[in-house]
Design an enzyme around this catalytic site. Sequence first.
Site, PDB file in Angstrom:
ATOM      1  N   GLU A 117      25.179 -20.860  -8.263  1.00  0.00           N
ATOM      2  CA  GLU A 117      26.498 -20.322  -8.591  1.00  0.00           C
ATOM      3  C   GLU A 117      26.989 -19.554  -7.370  1.00  0.00           C
ATOM      4  OE1 GLU A 117      29.201 -17.517  -9.093  1.00  0.00           O
ATOM      5  OE2 GLU A 117      27.365 -16.602  -9.822  1.00  0.00           O
ATOM      6  N   CYS A 152      31.934 -17.160 -13.572  1.00  0.00           N
ATOM      7  CA  CYS A 152      32.016 -17.098 -12.113  1.00  0.00           C
ATOM      8  C   CYS A 152      33.324 -17.645 -11.574  1.00  0.00           C
ATOM      9  CB  CYS A 152      30.832 -17.801 -11.472  1.00  0.00           C
ATOM     10  SG  CYS A 152      30.748 -19.553 -11.851  1.00  0.00           S
TER      11      CYS A 152
END
Length: 159
Positions: free
Chosen positions: A17, A52
């Site tokens: 991520e 995110c």
Amino acid sequence: RIVAQAAAKHLTPVLLELGGKNPTIVTKNAHIPSAALRIAWGKITGNAGQLCVSPDYILVEESVKQQFTNELFKALDKLYPLSTYSMPSLEESGQTMYGDVGKMISVEYAQRVTDLIDSTCQIIYGGKTHKVDDRFVAPTVVEANADSNIMKSEIFGPV
């Protein structure tokens, strides 16, 4: 590359991520009501900003700043009316519910997000109904600059 190489030795699947501050940019050429609605939805609906890819801050061209701000407040009021989270209700399980706004992952995390709202930024919407002990952070809009504490790390919350 280092992580991927180490994982490959053991045939371990890896997902990295690479989140960050995720800016959104609004210019005078944008359809302001649509931009405001989409940004509000993307920020709060996405697990209370705990994704995110959630918008983290908005850069608005000065000539449309007031119009955009007004439209953003309207969008937030429409999507997440104050009445749905200022008067929480109890579920059968005893959990306190705050309308359509999700909760933070932990009390500590809720505290971290609310601590980012400090004297280095100015609240211009919301920010009055946080219930940190219930892991709830209300939708909040602040005006900040590059030196504000809130601009120094990922927010990961509905601010």
